[in-house]
Design a protein around this motif. Structure first.
Motif, PDB file in Angstrom:
ATOM      1  N   THR A 188       9.295  -4.225  10.061  1.00 36.46           N
ATOM      2  CA  THR A 188       7.924  -4.745  10.031  1.00 36.46           C
ATOM      3  C   THR A 188       6.915  -3.604  10.035  1.00 36.46           C
ATOM      4  O   THR A 188       5.962  -3.588   9.248  1.00 36.46           O
ATOM      5  N   GLU A 189       7.118  -2.626  10.911  1.00 40.50           N
ATOM      6  CA  GLU A 189       6.216  -1.481  10.969  1.00 40.50           C
ATOM      7  C   GLU A 189       6.269  -0.679   9.682  1.00 40.50           C
ATOM      8  O   GLU A 189       5.243  -0.168   9.203  1.00 40.50           O
ATOM      9  N   LEU A 190       7.456  -0.569   9.102  1.00 41.47           N
ATOM     10  CA  LEU A 190       7.590   0.164   7.843  1.00 41.47           C
ATOM     11  C   LEU A 190       6.808  -0.528   6.738  1.00 41.47           C
ATOM     12  O   LEU A 190       6.100   0.122   5.960  1.00 41.47           O
ATOM     13  N   LEU A 191       6.913  -1.849   6.639  1.00 37.72           N
ATOM     14  CA  LEU A 191       6.193  -2.594   5.613  1.00 37.72           C
ATOM     15  C   LEU A 191       4.682  -2.535   5.836  1.00 37.72           C
ATOM     16  O   LEU A 191       3.905  -2.490   4.882  1.00 37.72           O
ATOM     17  N   GLU A 192       4.283  -2.541   7.110  1.00 37.96           N
ATOM     18  CA  GLU A 192       2.865  -2.471   7.433  1.00 37.96           C
ATOM     19  C   GLU A 192       2.314  -1.057   7.291  1.00 37.96           C
ATOM     20  O   GLU A 192       1.110  -0.855   7.140  1.00 37.96           O
ATOM     21  N   GLY A 193       3.190  -0.062   7.387  1.00 39.74           N
ATOM     22  CA  GLY A 193       2.737   1.317   7.299  1.00 39.74           C
ATOM     23  C   GLY A 193       2.028   1.788   8.540  1.00 39.74           C
ATOM     24  O   GLY A 193       1.193   2.707   8.491  1.00 39.74           O
TER      25      GLY A 193
ATOM     26  N   LEU B  71       8.509   3.486  -4.489  1.00 38.64           N
ATOM     27  CA  LEU B  71       8.865   2.792  -3.256  1.00 38.64           C
ATOM     28  C   LEU B  71      10.375   2.803  -3.080  1.00 38.64           C
ATOM     29  O   LEU B  71      11.112   2.780  -4.078  1.00 38.64           O
ATOM     30  N   PRO B  72      10.868   2.826  -1.850  1.00 42.82           N
ATOM     31  CA  PRO B  72      12.322   2.733  -1.640  1.00 42.82           C
ATOM     32  C   PRO B  72      12.838   1.370  -2.067  1.00 42.82           C
ATOM     33  O   PRO B  72      12.120   0.362  -2.023  1.00 42.82           O
ATOM     34  N   ASP B  73      14.107   1.325  -2.466  1.00 41.78           N
ATOM     35  CA  ASP B  73      14.737   0.062  -2.811  1.00 41.78           C
ATOM     36  C   ASP B  73      14.817  -0.828  -1.579  1.00 41.78           C
ATOM     37  O   ASP B  73      14.890  -0.349  -0.442  1.00 41.78           O
TER      38      ASP B  73
ATOM     39  N   ASP C 147       0.865  -1.177   0.000  1.00 42.93           N
ATOM     40  CA  ASP C 147       0.000   0.000   0.000  1.00 42.93           C
ATOM     41  C   ASP C 147       0.904   1.230   0.000  1.00 42.93           C
ATOM     42  O   ASP C 147       1.386   1.680   1.042  1.00 42.93           O
ATOM     43  N   LYS C 148       1.146   1.775  -1.179  1.00 44.64           N
ATOM     44  CA  LYS C 148       2.081   2.891  -1.312  1.00 44.64           C
ATOM     45  C   LYS C 148       1.626   4.111  -0.517  1.00 44.64           C
ATOM     46  O   LYS C 148       2.446   4.805   0.092  1.00 44.64           O
ATOM     47  N   GLU C 149       0.348   4.384  -0.551  1.00 43.00           N
ATOM     48  CA  GLU C 149      -0.152   5.577   0.133  1.00 43.00           C
ATOM     49  C   GLU C 149       0.010   5.445   1.643  1.00 43.00           C
ATOM     50  O   GLU C 149       0.417   6.404   2.314  1.00 43.00           O
ATOM     51  N   ARG C 150      -0.283   4.257   2.185  1.00 36.29           N
ATOM     52  CA  ARG C 150      -0.135   4.078   3.631  1.00 36.29           C
ATOM     53  C   ARG C 150       1.336   4.126   4.033  1.00 36.29           C
ATOM     54  O   ARG C 150       1.696   4.738   5.046  1.00 36.29           O
TER      55      ARG C 150
END
Length: 258
Positions: free
Chosen positions: A65-70, A47-49, A5-8
């Motif tokens: 994990t938090e970064l991936l979950e947003g 998205l970042p590499d 979810d790019k926006e989140r």
């Protein structure tokens, strides 16, 4: 297929950045990317590499994990199998094929470096056997040779032949690959000049490994008493300049051509 979810994610990055009191430019400087790249992440345009996930999370004070979950997660929350598989899938969606390691490209080049490596070791051993005992600069010779051969093994055998795509989209001067670190200030690395940088590193490492013992031998022959004490220090600055100058020149050539 797992979707990010790019926006989140972008909103989460922006919120955490503000909480840390960082501007987009300051965050970009910590990650060696441009502030435009950070802006695109926060606006959900890109998205970042995958290689930036961990340093980005550290800069923002969150977990990967938090970064991936947003979103922020409770510290005592345990991930179930399904959630873990989803996170792995999300992480893999960031990835791109990594550049091939140099040793796979050319067997002839590998043999050439092996010859340089062996010749350098024989030169050093011969100088140690020929030179006078108790020579205080031997430690300097060993240091120069270990550095030359270490860099040489990386440039000739282990370096990645292609940079991640985000190097072509941003002005990045630093290259990290495990323990290897390279920072060419005021010169942007990209896949246009990277082959030239690799070539310059290979030529320098071979020349340094073969020439340093000869320079020590010449110093012993011309001024043994002086070289005993000051040879290593005298050689230090020219040796450092000889390393960075060709790499910097190779990185700048593409910019000049453009």
């Amino acid at each position: 297929m797992f979707q990010i979810d790019k926006e989140r994610l972008g909103g989460f990055v922006a919120a955490c950045r503000r909480e840390k009191g960082l501007t987009q430019k300051q965050l970009a400087q910590q990650l060696y990317v441009s502030d435009k790249a950070v802006s695109k992440w926060e606006r959900a345009l890109s998205l970042p590499d995958i290689s930036l996930l961990q340093p980005l999370a550290q800069a923002l004070g969150v977990s990967v994990t938090e970064l991936l979950e947003g979103r922020r997660l409770p510290q005592d929350q345990e991930l179930g199998l399904e959630q873990a598989e989803e996170l792995v899938g999300k992480a893999l969606s960031f990835s791109q094929p990594k550049g091939e390691r140099a040793w796979r490209q050319s067997r002839r080049r590998n043999l050439l470096w092996a010859g340089v490596f062996l010749s350098s070791c024989l030169e050093t051993l011969g100088l140690l056997l020929w030179g006078p005992g108790g020579f205080p600069a031997w430690s300097g010779l060993w240091t120069y040779q270990c550095m030359s051969l270490g860099f040489g093994c990386y440039f000739w055998l282990a370096i990645r032949l292609r940079l991640p795509d985000y190097y072509d989209e941003n002005q990045i001067s630093a290259y990290y690959d495990g323990p290897f670190r390279l920072n060419l200030s005021w010169a942007a690395l990209n896949n246009g000049n990277w082959p030239r940088v690799i070539r310059a590193g290979r030529l320098w490492s071979a020349a340094s490994a073969l020439c340093v013992p000869l320079v020590y031998a010449l110093g012993l022959w011309l001024a043994p008493d002086f070289w005993f004490l000051w040879g290593s220090l005298i050689l230090l600055l020219p040796w450092i300049i000889s390393f960075f100058a060709p790499l910097y020149r190779a990185a700048k050539r593409r910019e000049e051509a453009e």
